[in-house]
Write a protein that holds these residues in place. Sequence first.
Motif, short mmCIF file in Angstrom:
data_model
loop_
_atom_site.label_atom_id
_atom_site.label_comp_id
_atom_site.label_asym_id
_atom_site.label_seq_id
_atom_site.Cartn_x
_atom_site.Cartn_y
_atom_site.Cartn_z
N HIS A 36 0.84 -1.19 0.00
CA HIS A 36 0.00 0.00 0.00
C HIS A 36 0.89 1.25 0.00
N ILE A 37 0.36 2.32 -0.51
CA ILE A 37 1.12 3.58 -0.61
C ILE A 37 0.66 4.54 0.47
N HIS A 38 1.62 5.19 1.08
CA HIS A 38 1.32 6.23 2.08
C HIS A 38 2.18 7.45 1.76
N ILE A 39 1.53 8.58 1.53
CA ILE A 39 2.23 9.83 1.24
C ILE A 39 1.65 10.92 2.13
N ALA B 225 -1.44 13.16 6.03
CA ALA B 225 -1.52 12.23 4.91
C ALA B 225 -2.44 12.80 3.84
N ILE B 226 -2.07 12.64 2.59
CA ILE B 226 -2.91 13.13 1.49
C ILE B 226 -3.68 11.96 0.88
N ARG B 227 -4.80 12.28 0.21
CA ARG B 227 -5.64 11.26 -0.40
C ARG B 227 -5.00 10.77 -1.70
N GLY B 228 -5.34 9.52 -2.05
CA GLY B 228 -4.80 9.01 -3.30
C GLY B 228 -5.34 7.65 -3.65
N ASP B 229 -4.74 7.06 -4.66
CA ASP B 229 -5.14 5.76 -5.19
C ASP B 229 -4.97 4.69 -4.11
N GLN B 230 -6.08 4.08 -3.71
CA GLN B 230 -6.06 3.09 -2.64
C GLN B 230 -6.04 1.66 -3.16
N ASN B 231 -5.80 1.47 -4.45
CA ASN B 231 -5.73 0.12 -4.99
C ASN B 231 -4.59 -0.66 -4.34
N ILE B 232 -4.87 -1.91 -4.08
CA ILE B 232 -3.83 -2.77 -3.50
C ILE B 232 -2.88 -3.19 -4.61
N ILE B 233 -1.59 -3.11 -4.32
CA ILE B 233 -0.57 -3.53 -5.27
C ILE B 233 -0.21 -4.97 -4.96
N HIS B 234 -0.35 -5.85 -5.96
CA HIS B 234 -0.08 -7.27 -5.78
C HIS B 234 1.30 -7.59 -6.34
N VAL B 235 2.14 -8.16 -5.47
CA VAL B 235 3.53 -8.43 -5.86
C VAL B 235 3.77 -9.94 -5.81
N LEU B 236 4.20 -10.49 -6.94
CA LEU B 236 4.45 -11.92 -7.07
C LEU B 236 5.94 -12.21 -6.87
#
Length: 561
Positions: free
Chosen positions: A180-183, A297-308
């Motif tokens: 997840h991204i946090h900015i 924290a600022i708002r943004g894309d909350q899509n989960i990033i899937h890492v294989l």
Amino acid sequence: MVIPSMEKSNAAVCRLRRYAFPLVCFLWTSFSLALWVLNDGIHIKQFQPPRPKPVPQTYNSSIISAVDMGISDEEWERLQKSLDWPMPDQEITHLNQSTSPVHSTFSIVGLKESYKVGENISVIIRARDHNDKLKRYGGDFFKAKLFNSDLKASVYGEVVDHHNGTYSVAFRLAWEGQAHIHIRLEHSSEVVQILKKYRESSFPRSHYSGYFEGSGPNKTRISEVVECNLKWGADGSWRKGDCCCEHKDIRTGTVWQCVRPKKLSCDKLVHHSLGRFENPLNPFEQQLFTKKLTNVAIRGDQNIIHVLPNTTAIGTVEKCRTGTMTPVPSGFYLRDVWKSFVCNTRQFSSAQMGNCLKNKIVYLMGDSTTRQWFEYFERNMPGIKRLDLHTPRTGGPLMAVELKNNTIIHWKPHGVPLRFTKMLITDLHYISNDIDEIAGGHHVVIVFTFFAHLVFHPITFYVYEVAKIRQSVVALLSRAPETIIIIKSGNTAGLKNIFQSDWYVLQLDTVMREMFRDIEGIIFLDVWQMTSCHYLREDIHPGPIIVANEVNMLLSYICPT
């Protein structure tokens, strides 16, 4: 952290005639005029360090020479370029014109269904003001990280400023699973402008206390407490007139001033301690520093990033050694263990720690963050005992020994300015002086940090002090090249005010890296990234988990595999 674009030219290029010594351009051009700025009733005098003499004289002179400084005008231009930070392109008079964490957003560029470990993912940040208008200039101080709370995993992301209200971050996907991204907006560009203004002024944001003690009539004991500060300002002084006692370090040339006691002479200074803060902010500036606008924290894309998983390893098997560059990211956390991209770091058991430091003398210098390392050794190294040096438990100096493995560990605070509790002034030594007194050798490890207590003073003073340390380090490596010398970077502090801000530390960290980047035999331990991306709340004194990882990285350089 925000890295300004390298395309921006350096405006502070020396255009005056050349003098006998190159540093004159640094002192004369950068701070040629003493300007008074009226700031809501507070007069701020633009900073101007003492002008160097064209011919160096003895240390008895109160004027700093270019030779003493140990830095050329070419190096100063390089430092200016590395420190350059975008500023608002207009006068900001209303809060609505500043960057709004509520309206600023981020988005993932070209999000895919899945990625593999080792790939990068790009993020765009768009800064907007309180009217939801895209900012047209840069200078905002953002921090970014990628994380997975369940895995206790995280990695630092470097923010690049494009000078038009947009910023980009490239995250390295370092673990298998979700991310997840946090900015967050640490400071708006408008606040950074204020931070920069007061850092470059002679306004004394931090004061100190000097304790004078001596005998009076009939051998009665007299004590007087006065205010003290660094002699470094628009005219070389923080106070006017014949107000003060001056205490000059002969070797560094640094002058410490204390208000002259009423009953005692200047040579009776015995103790030193932290003193009061002095806030220079006017009402409008105070609005810009409010909590709802800082470290949000600022708002943004909350899509989960899937890492294989990736069959190609992304780690490194290179031994930890001097001269290795610090990449971004320099490593990542996974299950609370820091895994370095720089070299092969490992976790040391108590027994391994003792074996690593066998027949070693370790000198830890600087502030309370290296004292945390001393305390870590004290808690975790078998058989080690602290000696009673009759010094303050947290103020030091401190010393511990382990007889079986013949290990000695010292910790010493650096010299003034220093915001510690009351302690003997004679126990506060400048790092450069301490290094000069160490013979060095294969059995010697020197670690120093020099950041947290320097944020209250002009950056030119910091450059001066770092240049002195560099001279001492170069001399030590010349006489004993096998000595291990490690610079511990500044760490994030969680403080976001006019007195102490991570932006200040980041600027000092940049100076330290630049001034030591061409010195062979130096190890730079980057704890900025380690403290920026961990899930623990940012603190000037990082939590035990972070300290343990820092010490393990230190030991990995002392005892590489």
